[in-house]
Design a protein around this motif. Structure first.
Motif, short mmCIF file in Angstrom:
data_model
loop_
_atom_site.label_atom_id
_atom_site.label_comp_id
_atom_site.label_asym_id
_atom_site.label_seq_id
_atom_site.Cartn_x
_atom_site.Cartn_y
_atom_site.Cartn_z
N ILE A 158 0.77 -1.13 -0.10
CA ILE A 158 0.04 0.00 0.04
C ILE A 158 0.76 1.19 -0.15
N ASN A 159 0.31 2.15 -0.50
CA ASN A 159 0.80 3.70 -0.41
C ASN A 159 0.76 4.10 1.06
N PRO A 160 1.99 4.75 1.67
CA PRO A 160 1.83 5.26 3.05
C PRO A 160 0.70 6.13 3.34
N LEU A 161 0.23 6.82 2.35
CA LEU A 161 -0.73 7.89 2.47
C LEU A 161 -2.17 7.26 2.50
N ALA A 162 -2.34 5.89 2.32
CA ALA A 162 -3.50 5.15 2.48
C ALA A 162 -3.51 4.27 3.54
N TYR A 163 -2.68 4.42 4.48
CA TYR A 163 -2.20 3.40 5.61
C TYR A 163 -3.76 3.28 6.41
N ASP A 164 -3.96 4.59 6.64
CA ASP A 164 -5.60 4.49 7.49
C ASP A 164 -6.74 3.61 6.95
N ASN A 165 -6.94 4.07 5.43
CA ASN A 165 -7.73 3.46 4.75
C ASN A 165 -7.69 1.83 4.66
N PHE A 166 -6.35 1.62 4.54
CA PHE A 166 -5.96 0.12 4.62
C PHE A 166 -6.28 -0.61 5.81
N LEU A 167 -6.06 0.04 7.07
CA LEU A 167 -6.45 -0.33 8.48
C LEU A 167 -7.97 -0.80 8.41
N GLN A 168 -8.84 0.27 7.94
CA GLN A 168 -10.26 0.12 8.17
C GLN A 168 -10.73 -1.00 7.30
N SER A 169 -9.98 -0.98 5.98
CA SER A 169 -10.68 -2.00 5.14
C SER A 169 -10.44 -3.52 5.72
N GLN A 170 -9.09 -3.53 6.34
CA GLN A 170 -8.79 -4.94 6.99
C GLN A 170 -9.95 -5.37 8.16
N GLU A 171 -9.91 -4.16 8.90
CA GLU A 171 -11.06 -4.36 9.96
C GLU A 171 -12.32 -4.90 9.70
N LYS A 172 -12.93 -4.44 8.29
CA LYS A 172 -14.15 -4.84 7.79
C LYS A 172 -14.02 -6.05 7.28
N LEU A 173 -13.08 -6.52 6.58
CA LEU A 173 -12.81 -7.75 6.10
C LEU A 173 -12.81 -8.76 7.28
N ARG A 174 -12.01 -8.51 8.40
CA ARG A 174 -12.03 -9.43 9.58
C ARG A 174 -13.57 -9.50 10.10
N THR A 175 -14.23 -8.57 10.22
CA THR A 175 -15.64 -8.36 10.69
C THR A 175 -16.45 -9.45 9.90
N GLN A 176 -16.33 -9.40 8.46
CA GLN A 176 -17.10 -9.98 7.69
C GLN A 176 -16.74 -11.52 7.79
N ALA A 177 -15.33 -11.79 8.12
CA ALA A 177 -15.06 -13.02 7.85
C ALA A 177 -15.69 -14.07 9.29
N LYS A 178 -15.60 -13.27 10.24
CA LYS A 178 -16.23 -13.74 11.72
C LYS A 178 -17.34 -14.41 11.28
N ASN A 179 -18.09 -14.14 10.44
CA ASN A 179 -19.49 -14.41 10.24
C ASN A 179 -19.54 -15.86 9.38
N TYR A 180 -18.58 -16.15 8.83
CA TYR A 180 -18.47 -17.42 8.13
C TYR A 180 -18.23 -18.63 8.87
N PRO A 181 -18.78 -19.88 8.47
CA PRO A 181 -18.37 -21.13 9.23
C PRO A 181 -16.85 -21.31 9.29
N GLY A 182 -16.53 -21.77 10.38
CA GLY A 182 -14.99 -22.05 10.53
C GLY A 182 -13.87 -21.17 10.88
N TYR A 183 -14.63 -19.80 11.00
CA TYR A 183 -13.39 -18.66 11.16
C TYR A 183 -12.68 -19.04 12.68
N ILE A 184 -11.37 -18.81 12.47
CA ILE A 184 -10.79 -18.98 13.82
C ILE A 184 -10.14 -17.53 14.19
#
Length: 219
Positions: free
Chosen positions: A23-49
């Motif tokens: 990622i571009n350093p200027l996009a760091y905050d957006n990157f973290l936000q997107s990763q948190e959204k992905l993690r939140t969605q993944a938790k809803n899927y069967p088998g997530y650890i």
């Protein structure tokens, strides 16, 4: 940086998929936000650890991060990686220059072989069988499928790894572990053990010669 609140199970009970993010350093905050959204969605899927918080592995004009995703089985992991929700979340950040690639952790394949045999097996035997299935899988993917110009390289890499995980996790690894189960468990005579080992090296040698003799224009 903190880790995910979900703790991994014992090492033989989960499947890992490793992501490298650029990622571009200027996009760091957006990157973290997107990763948190992905993690939140993944938790809803069967088998997530769990999925660890992004770890910085390289600095410079481009920041390189690593994350490791853990599911209880390859099937559940693939279901999330190829899900509509995940693709939609990634589509937005990719348009802002975000790049990533994913690959299955080599050790994850060895865990599934360990689970298919009743007696403990030497690590070198398990790794040799993983090599036997991964090598032709990756080579055939690169041989048979060419990247369309309409697809960016990170997406194509993810697709390639998805196919490799699906083929090896669902079919190749279980099949080869059953085929060589006696060899893995050190059962049978010394002659049978030796013949099994020779057959693996012979198969790898034949595959190597086949791929070597394919014209460069096909690659």
């Amino acid at each position: 940086m903190t880790s995910s609140s979900s703790l991994p199970q014992p090492s033989d009970e989960y499947f890992e998929y490793r992501f490298i993010h650029r990622i571009n350093p200027l996009a760091y905050d957006n990157f973290l936000q997107s990763q948190e959204k992905l993690r939140t969605q993944a938790k809803n899927y069967p088998g997530y650890i769990s999925e660890n918080f992004p770890i910085l592995v390289e600095e410079g004009e481009t920041l390189v991060f690593e994350t490791i995703l853990r599911f209880d089985t390859p099937e559940h992991c693939i279901n999330w990686i190829d899900s509509k929700e995940r693709r939609e979340l990634l589509y937005g950040v990719e348009n802002n220059g975000y790049q990533f690639k994913g690959e299955a952790n080599f050790e994850s394949y060895t865990r599934w072989i360990k689970q298919s045999v009743s007696n403990p097996s030497p690590v070198w035997k398990i790794n040799l069988l993983v090599l036997l299935v991964l090598y032709p899988t990756v080579m055939l993917f690169n041989l048979l499928l060419k990247k369309p110009s309409s697809i960016d390289f990170p997406t194509w890499m993810l697709f390639g790894n998805f196919c490799s995980v699906a083929i090896t996790g669902w079919f190749a690894v279980p099949w080869v572990s059953r085929l060589y189960q006696k060899w893995l468990e050190d059962k049978g005579t010394k002659k049978e053990q030796l013949l099994a080992l020779i057959s693996i090296f012979l198969a790898l040698f034949i595959l190597l010669q086949i791929f070597r003799h394919i014209p460069l224009s096909f690659w």
